[in-house]
Scaffold this active site. Sequence first.
Site, PDB file in Angstrom:
ATOM      1  N   GLY A 123      16.375   1.496  26.797  1.00 52.11           N
ATOM      2  CA  GLY A 123      16.567   0.533  25.828  1.00 52.11           C
ATOM      3  C   GLY A 123      17.694   0.987  24.837  1.00 52.11           C
ATOM      4  CG  ASP A 180      13.154   1.920  30.981  1.00 57.39           C
ATOM      5  OD1 ASP A 180      13.360   2.019  29.580  1.00 57.39           O
ATOM      6  OD2 ASP A 180      12.845   0.848  31.324  1.00 57.39           O
ATOM      7  CE1 TYR A 226       8.206  -5.431  18.618  1.00 56.84           C
ATOM      8  CE2 TYR A 226       8.540  -5.979  16.205  1.00 56.84           C
ATOM      9  CZ  TYR A 226       8.895  -5.336  17.436  1.00 56.84           C
ATOM     10  OH  TYR A 226       9.627  -4.105  17.272  1.00 56.84           O
ATOM     11  CE  LYS A 228       6.630  -2.283  17.275  1.00 57.08           C
ATOM     12  NZ  LYS A 228       6.955  -1.302  18.091  1.00 57.08           N
TER      13      LYS A 228
HETATM   14  P1  NAD Z   1      14.516  -2.392  23.917  1.00 63.59           P
HETATM   15  O1  NAD Z   1      14.009  -3.612  24.395  1.00 63.59           O
HETATM   16  O2  NAD Z   1      16.101  -1.904  23.893  1.00 63.59           O
HETATM   17  O3  NAD Z   1      14.105  -1.195  25.018  1.00 63.59           O
HETATM   18  C1  NAD Z   1      12.704  -1.198  25.344  1.00 63.59           C
HETATM   19  C2  NAD Z   1      12.451  -0.527  26.792  1.00 63.59           C
HETATM   20  O4  NAD Z   1      11.233  -0.298  27.092  1.00 63.59           O
HETATM   21  C3  NAD Z   1      13.398  -1.019  28.189  1.00 63.59           C
HETATM   22  O5  NAD Z   1      14.334  -0.210  28.557  1.00 63.59           O
HETATM   23  C4  NAD Z   1      12.257  -1.747  28.857  1.00 63.59           C
HETATM   24  O6  NAD Z   1      12.749  -1.480  30.388  1.00 63.59           O
HETATM   25  C5  NAD Z   1      11.285  -0.603  28.793  1.00 63.59           C
HETATM   26  N1  NAD Z   1       9.985  -1.111  29.052  1.00 63.59           N
HETATM   27  C6  NAD Z   1       9.520  -2.207  29.001  1.00 63.59           C
HETATM   28  N2  NAD Z   1       8.251  -2.504  29.433  1.00 63.59           N
HETATM   29  C7  NAD Z   1       7.866  -1.145  29.933  1.00 63.59           C
HETATM   30  C8  NAD Z   1       6.768  -0.643  30.556  1.00 63.59           C
HETATM   31  N3  NAD Z   1       5.736  -1.413  30.952  1.00 63.59           N
HETATM   32  N4  NAD Z   1       6.755   0.676  30.950  1.00 63.59           N
HETATM   33  C9  NAD Z   1       8.034   1.389  30.687  1.00 63.59           C
HETATM   34  N5  NAD Z   1       9.088   0.968  29.968  1.00 63.59           N
HETATM   35  C10 NAD Z   1       9.085  -0.287  29.830  1.00 63.59           C
HETATM   36  O7  NAD Z   1      14.069  -1.781  22.604  1.00 63.59           O
HETATM   37  P2  NAD Z   1      14.472  -0.592  21.515  1.00 63.59           P
HETATM   38  O8  NAD Z   1      15.161  -1.597  20.613  1.00 63.59           O
HETATM   39  O9  NAD Z   1      15.085   0.477  22.242  1.00 63.59           O
HETATM   40  O10 NAD Z   1      12.952  -0.516  20.790  1.00 63.59           O
HETATM   41  C11 NAD Z   1      12.030   0.641  21.301  1.00 63.59           C
HETATM   42  C12 NAD Z   1      10.928   0.637  20.415  1.00 63.59           C
HETATM   43  O11 NAD Z   1      11.303   0.523  18.971  1.00 63.59           O
HETATM   44  C13 NAD Z   1      10.058  -0.524  20.559  1.00 63.59           C
HETATM   45  O12 NAD Z   1       8.971  -0.372  20.259  1.00 63.59           O
HETATM   46  C14 NAD Z   1      10.309  -1.426  19.454  1.00 63.59           C
HETATM   47  O13 NAD Z   1       9.637  -2.233  18.858  1.00 63.59           O
HETATM   48  C15 NAD Z   1      10.776  -0.513  18.278  1.00 63.59           C
HETATM   49  N6  NAD Z   1      11.694  -0.973  17.327  1.00 63.59           N
HETATM   50  C16 NAD Z   1      12.858  -1.484  17.714  1.00 63.59           C
HETATM   51  C17 NAD Z   1      13.648  -1.822  16.736  1.00 63.59           C
HETATM   52  C18 NAD Z   1      15.228  -2.222  16.811  1.00 63.59           C
HETATM   53  O14 NAD Z   1      15.828  -2.723  15.980  1.00 63.59           O
HETATM   54  N7  NAD Z   1      15.501  -1.900  18.112  1.00 63.59           N
HETATM   55  C19 NAD Z   1      13.194  -2.038  15.387  1.00 63.59           C
HETATM   56  C20 NAD Z   1      11.809  -1.801  14.956  1.00 63.59           C
HETATM   57  C21 NAD Z   1      11.090  -1.196  16.037  1.00 63.59           C
HETATM   58  N1  SER Z   2      14.651  -5.300  15.792  1.00 63.36           N
HETATM   59  C1  SER Z   2      13.136  -5.576  15.981  1.00 63.36           C
HETATM   60  C2  SER Z   2      13.144  -7.107  16.126  1.00 63.36           C
HETATM   61  O1  SER Z   2      13.713  -7.819  15.892  1.00 63.36           O
HETATM   62  C3  SER Z   2      12.332  -5.283  14.760  1.00 63.36           C
HETATM   63  O2  SER Z   2      11.151  -4.600  15.102  1.00 63.36           O
HETATM   64  O3  SER Z   2      11.892  -7.382  17.020  1.00 63.36           O
END
Ligand code: NAD
Ligand code: SER
Length: 320
Positions: free
Chosen positions: A11, A34, A141, A145
């Site tokens: 991700g 993943d 979501y 969390k």
């Molecule tokens: P993303 O959606 O880019 O990546 C998530 C990854 O999880 C994907 O590669 C997907 O294939 C994988 N995935 C989904 N279901 C799965 C499963 N059952 N088993 C294994 N892998 C699985 O998300 P991200 O932006 O990289 O975020 C990662 C974490 O950080 C998440 O928990 C998200 O809530 C948290 N987060 C992200 C942000 C942001 O701005 N990117 C902000 C706050 C929190």
């Molecule tokens: N970047 C994330 C979202 O918008 C915040 O957790 O879902």
Amino acid sequence: MKRIVVTGASGQIGSELVPHLRRIYGAEAVLATDLRPLKGLLAEGGPSASLDVRDGKAFSDLVGAFRADTIIHLAGILSARGEGDFALAWDVNVNGSITALEVAREREAALFFPSSIAAFGPATPPTGTPQDTIQRPTTVYGVAKVSLELLCDYFHLKFGVDTRGLRFPGLISHEAPPGGGTTDYAVHIYHEAVERGRYTSFIAAGTFLDMMYMPDALDAVVGLMEADPSRLIHRNAFNVSAMSLDPEGIAAAIGTILPHFVLDYDVDPLRQAIARSWPDSLDCSAAREEWGFAPRYDLKTMTEDMISRLRARKRKALTA
Ligand code: NAD
Ligand code: SER
């Protein structure tokens, strides 16, 4: 951290965190996993494996065989995508994360959990949002969390699992695309500015949200996981943010480098309602005091870096 398993590594965060961890701890010490096939640097730069985090046996076997002391649990379904599929969001974000907790307990590994500004809701004080405050989110979501923040604390108190977490704001980055969140506009705006010179925002003018540039997020994960546990009053999860931005503010910063950039709006009611339910600006003093959180990038330096990297990528694609 010495040997690390990363879930959800393909991700937006994992695509940059895995290479970052491999640079620090050694390529062979970081296993990228993943549900989706791992490609490019993730697969070629060190060990990788396919893993659905809801499969407890496969998850546990993998962590055991790798002799991991730390699990960085990034697998998840983001906010806007989650509103479109409650069952999937709950299954991955709650059941998959409880599996990660059980594996951490069984294999005596530390667990990093990425919480979010989505753990807050409309009743939360929106500016200077305190570390400890009202958490009544209105998305599945966000409910997931909060549930996991509490369960991570419970596993720490009850079973001694070394759980630590960050409430990430919207993360802005140039490597992998964002995965269906509400803050995704703040990534797309840079890509479209460089590609087309204009962007149509699905978030309304004047909507402030916390944001951070990806290099600061990577440093924050390592900083928290390497922190002296005796200094941690909080664990799950710390407020972290580097800036509070609205679409016009980002557009103005882009305009200083690309003066012809045009921003207009076609607001998406779902994502706008989600954005309005989240805080405008977090108080990050607990993270600063307990483990030295100190982001390096502000809007100006982030914008300069994003645009120069996206321009370089565009030049490379044109000459390939
Ligand atoms: P993303 O959606 O880019 O990546 C998530 C990854 O999880 C994907 O590669 C997907 O294939 C994988 N995935 C989904 N279901 C799965 C499963 N059952 N088993 C294994 N892998 C699985 O998300 P991200 O932006 O990289 O975020 C990662 C974490 O950080 C998440 O928990 C998200 O809530 C948290 N987060 C992200 C942000 C942001 O701005 N990117 C902000 C706050 C929190
Ligand atoms: N970047 C994330 C979202 O918008 C915040 O957790 O879902």
